[in-house]
Design an enzyme around this catalytic site. Sequence first.
Site: not given
Ligand code: PMP
Length: 293
Positions: A53, A106, A150, A183
């Site tokens: 990732r 850059r 991320k 989420e």
């Molecule tokens: N969504 C967000 C926005 C996150 O920051 C995270 C991680 N803290 C997750 C979902 C969960 O991801 P993971 O299971 O890879 O920790």
Amino acid sequence: MEEMHIYINGDFFPESQAKVSVFDHGFLYGDGIFEGIRAYDGRIFRLNEHIDRLYESAKTIKLNIPLSEEQMKEACAETLRRNKIKSGYLRLIVSRGFGKLGLDPRNCEKPTIVIIPAGYVITVAEAKPVKAIIASTRRNPSFCIPPTVKSCNYLNNILARIEALNANADEAIMLDVRGYVSEGAADNIFIIKKGKLITPPLHAGILEGVTRLVTIEIAENLGIQVIDKDITIHELYNSDEAFITGTGGEVQPLIEVDGRIIGTGQPGPITKRISEEFKKEALRPEAGYEVYK
Ligand code: PMP
């Protein structure tokens, strides 16, 4: 307490001396990416998935990480060894690096790579039941900042978390720009209805969580049907059970949303089962990268 030793660009520094320049574009612009990773019992859980990732995030933001994926895994392992940690947490950050002012990437000669270890879990308490609100702040759509990256730019999530804090809730559930459930501010969400596990798809603006992937595998192995589809607020309020997943909190029951009690208001049987299986999976030798070979 003895200071932790922090990895910065291949060297280790005690916490009090672990510093990055104010000209780092990670600091100036949030121009960087990161991972939150757990180690259980001397093995780094699902390190391959985290590193994949990270490198995918890097590709999308056009950042060339100067280490191979194997070297990056070893840097994580070495950070745990240096700090004599068997079970704990790693925060891996790769920023655009040091450079003069200005957005132009850059301006930065090389990325800054930092790995911060913690011998204890610094995020939410594991498997603790959670009360949430639905935030008015919507999740970034993929045509703005792709949530699958991320990135070190977490203001979107922080604004939602502030809403949760103001409402005395533990977490904020974010909707996507269309109004479907996306989420949590730092976790993925699942609901259970009539024995089926339902989770928002990638197009609902989610981060593809590693814990989410593991949860889907576990459910499938238990013979539970997993559906990824758009979830409405109504479906969330009226779910039989719900839970959130993340590296820090693992599988946490969601027992209330916006003052609506979810199911019985107690962690449900399927949530408990998945949470137990997750704990077993976290300790399965093949699921982790061996640190102390
Ligand atoms: N969504 C967000 C926005 C996150 O920051 C995270 C991680 N803290 C997750 C979902 C969960 O991801 P993971 O299971 O890879 O920790």
